[in-house]
Design an enzyme around this catalytic site. Structure first.
Site, mmCIF file in Angstrom:
data_model
loop_
_atom_site.group_PDB
_atom_site.id
_atom_site.type_symbol
_atom_site.label_atom_id
_atom_site.label_comp_id
_atom_site.label_asym_id
_atom_site.label_seq_id
_atom_site.Cartn_x
_atom_site.Cartn_y
_atom_site.Cartn_z
ATOM 1 C CG HIS A 1 -9.300 -7.046 8.837
ATOM 2 N ND1 HIS A 1 -8.374 -7.545 9.698
ATOM 3 C CD2 HIS A 1 -8.826 -7.282 7.593
ATOM 4 C CE1 HIS A 1 -7.374 -8.080 9.016
ATOM 5 N NE2 HIS A 1 -7.619 -7.937 7.737
ATOM 6 C CD GLU B 1 -2.002 -2.246 1.273
ATOM 7 O OE1 GLU B 1 -0.861 -2.651 1.556
ATOM 8 O OE2 GLU B 1 -2.981 -2.998 1.138
#
Lengths: 365, 408
Positions: A166, A97
């Site tokens: 998450h 990322e």
């Protein structure tokens, strides 16, 4: 195949949870104020059609992210786009990322219009330096020379049972950054109109979707289906008019707020539900006007609470009620998870408190 | 060594194929493009590639331009030192003196359509890309005539029309950004390249390898340039890196080690890298890696040195000896090297060169005076350039009830 060992992406959860189905049915029966629409569209299809149209209209738009191409998108939001636009415009990246967010921002410096997908916004934390320091601040630091017409999009907030790492909601974090625009669609029209606006916008936009909303269907007007359709950034929408208490919410919580409003209506409380649509800028005018009308405010969000409207303090008949995520990392066990996130009964309870309909709770130490 | 060799033989008339200008035919040096051939101080070392020749073609005009550009950069940085000590420059100030050959050699190999991105030691790169002394000093002093209108400061100089994309404060972040610029160049089918500069400290950043991987995978016209001045802030390279052979760190990406104090070597290496990246270069110079396809990306390591400490708050002598610093100044100073070359080839006299330096002192002083006259930014500028396109955002000052504005 995919090495999704470190991601618990549960594709099956999208529209199979009982909660979602009841949400949809309930909403559809109780809704008012929607124009008679010939077509229904899921949020997923709304996003896909928005991406498709914007890529078709502007060759500078390209998509980058994990599994966006050959896999058709981790949540199928980018389905079909690789076939249509080719691998030069729909790029599958390695699981890096920081690297690909930086590459996206650099491409935006040069004048392209990247749409960077984070599989969830939890992973954006690996790239947050580029979102804030390289993207959000550049136009200011360079006094207008380096603009960054980039969109960072992906699911935000809690899904179902995906645990602490998450499930974080980033609305308040990104919403406090000058230089960013932060959008939170709820319905399919929101998804279409706001994503198209975000891609066309010359500034960096953080576009917070919600995994559990992807499979939800909403009616869409003919106007919304037109390829030039855009929703202005910075304008909230009054989803339901009311006169006794204002409830503000965004994304999935709008649905919850609407259901709470239904429940409250049965008890004679008329709640006005505002779908914020835009966290930064926040549509203070709409919120203030509503609070000055109802004199009571309940703010609802999944994550850490945002700033509140102080200008209408003098109009309040009761303290502002804030319903937000619990101050804990998201637990995994289903019952604990339920306790960590706002539920409809929480919104109803808070609204009643604001309307003096329940015994106020003793102040906690 | 190489220079004195040139000096002796140039007078002997026996030497071929070196081409020399005899003093009787001397053209005005600033327009003379008669080729001169010079050898670099040391040969290049290649990693997974055949390095370019150490014989560099240049000419009097280029050598004088090198001298002038580097002398101006040097003067600017020294002046910035004084301004900082006089408290006219605040915050961070990272000076580049000693490293000028990298900026100047690179410019000689590029056009303004190629892109350069670097970290915070950016004043001289800015100048090389077309920035002016006034824009530089005014920005350092936080005035509105600065290149970022006073809102960026020392670490955030930009010149987009000159292909200079900053100016970045976060160590290592500029490398993925640079690969993004290269991505966009390829996407737009521009036949140009991006040079992404970083230091030996940044060389250990993970995002660098993330970006390098993608750049190599997607054949981006990106050249990564490690300006190895041997110290990441106060930490010597051998204390920070298991493998300080930075030109090899690209692994499957070909690399070149360059004497970064030799502007001609820098030019040669950058030219080589650009041609390689655009696939125009002689492919014979480049040998494929095993059975892997060749990659377009190249990694250059510039062996250079900074005379100042990391920044103005670092004396630069607690982690290295004064002898080391003065040793480099005596043996390897980039300006002195070009001066000797110019004198050896009889392209100008010592006095002429000294006059140029005097001229530049004056230019710098004038620019500083003008920058001091430049006003501070208007208070309304606090709220400008947050966005390109307004969307009805109300922004508040510190006291929300006192200072509030709608974005213009």
């Amino acid at each position: 195949m995919l090495a999704l060992l470190r991601r618990q992406i549960n594709f099956g959860a999208i529209s199979s949870s009982g909660l979602d189905r009841s949400l949809h049915r309930f909403w559809f029966n109780g809704s008012r104020g929607f124009a008679a629409a010939a077509k229904e569209m899921t949020v997923r299809d709304a996003l896909n059609s928005a991406l498709d149209e914007e890529m078709s209209a502007d060759p500078k738009v390209f998509i980058m992210g994990e599994e966006v191409g050959e896999y058709q998108g981790a949540y199928k939001v980018t389905k079909g786009l690789l076939e249509k636009y080719g691998p030069d415009r729909v790029l599958d990246t390695p699981i890096t990322e920081a690297g690909f967010a930086g590459i996206g921002v650099g491409a935006a410096y040069y004048g392209l219009k990247p749409v960077i997908e984070f599989m969830t916004f939890n992973f954006s934390m690996q790239a947050i330096d580029h979102i804030i320091n390289s993207a959000a601040k550049s136009n200011y630091m360079s006094s207008g020379q380096i603009s960054v017409p980039i969109v960072f999009r992906g699911p935000n907030g809690a899904a179902a049972g995906v645990g602490a790492q998450h499930s974080q909601c980033f609305a308040a974090w990104y919403g406090s950054c000058p230089g960013l625009k932060v959008l939170t669609p709820y319905s399919s029209e929101d998804a279409r109109g706001l994503l198209k606006a975000a891609i066309r916008d010359p500034d960096p936009v953080v576009f917070l979707e919600n995994e559990l909303m992807y499979g939800q269907s909403f009616p869409v007007s003919a106007e919304a289906l037109d390829s030039s359709f855009c929703i202005p950034i910075g304008k909230a929408k009054i989803e339901r008019e009311g006169k006794d208490v204002t409830i503000t919410a965004f994304s999935k919580m709008v649905g919850y707020a609407l259901q709470a409003a239904e429940a409250l209506a049965k008890e004679g409380i008329s709640a006005e539900v505002i779908n914020l649509r835009s966290i930064r800028p926040l549509d203070r005018a709409t919120i203030n006007a509503s609070v000055r009308k109802t004199n009571r405010l309940v703010t609802v969000e999944e994550g850490l609470p945002q700033h509140v409207i102080e200008e209408s303090f003098g109009y309040l008949d009761a303290p502002v009620e804030r319903i937000a995520g619990a101050d804990v990392p998201m637990p995994y066990a289903a019952n604990l998870e339920r306790m960590a996130l706002p539920q409809i009964e929480d919104i109803v309870r808070a609204a009643k408190r604001a309307c003096y309909r329940s015994v106020p709770m003793a102040a906690a130490a | 060594m190489a220079l004195s060799h040139v000096a002796t033989t140039s007078r002997s008339q026996l030497l071929k194929p070196l081409t020399i200008i005899s003093s009787s035919l001397r053209h005005p040096i600033s327009t003379d493009t008669t080729p001169i051939t010079v050898e670099t101080s040391v040969p290049f070392t290649g990693h997974k590639c055949e390095p370019p020749s150490r014989t560099v073609e240049t000419n009097p005009q280029e050598l004088l331009t090198f001298f002038k550009d580097m002398a101006l950069m040097r003067r600017m940085e020294i002046a910035a030192d004084s301004l900082y000590k006089a408290k006219l420059i605040r915050g961070f100030c990272h000076l580049y003196d000693g490293q000028e050959a990298v900026a100047v050699g690179m410019e000689a190999a590029l056009t303004k359509k190629d892109c350069i991105i670097t970290a915070y030691r950016d004043h001289c790169i800015f100048l090389g890309r077309g920035g002016t002394l006034l824009e530089s000093f005014a920005e350092l002093m936080g005035r509105k005539d600065g290149c970022s209108r006073g809102k960026g400061g020392s670490m955030h100089f930009y010149k987009k029309e000159g292909g200079f994309y900053g100016g970045h404060g976060i160590v290592g972040a500029q490398v993925p950004l640079g690969c993004g610029l290269a991505f966009a160049q390829k996407y737009s089918k521009d036949e140009n390249v991006t040079f992404a500069l970083y230091g030996d400290g940044a060389a250990n950043q993970g995002q660098l390898f993330e970006a390098l991987n993608m750049a190599a995978l997607w054949d981006l016209p990106a050249i990564l340039v490690c300006e190895n001045n041997h110290y990441g802030m106060g930490t010597a390279e051998w204390r920070a890196a298991k493998s300080p052979a930075y030109y090899k760190r690209g692994d499957y990406v070909p690399g070149l080690k360059v004497d970064g104090m030799d502007a001609l070597a820098v030019k040669q290496a950058c030219k080589f890298a650009k041609e390689h990246a655009l696939k125009n270069g002689p492919i014979v110079n480049f040998s494929p890696v095993d059975t892997l396809e060749t990659t377009l990306v190249e990694l250059l390591e510039m062996d250079t040195y900074r005379y100042h400490g990391h920044s103005m708050s670092d004396p630069g002598s607690t982690y290295r000896t004064r002898d080391e610093i003065s040793g480099v100044r005596q043996e390897r100073d980039p300006i002195e090297r070009i001066r000797k070359l110019i004198l050896a080839h009889d392209l100008a006299t010592e006095k002429e060169l000294k006059d140029i330096e005097k001229e530049f002192r004056k230019d710098v002083d004038e620019a500083i005076a003008a920058a001091k006259e430049s006003p501070m930014p208007d208070p309304s500028e606090l709220f400008t350039n947050i966005y390109v396109k307004d969307c009805g955002l109300e922004v508040y000052g510190v006291d929300r009830k006192e200072v509030k504005t709608m974005l213009p």
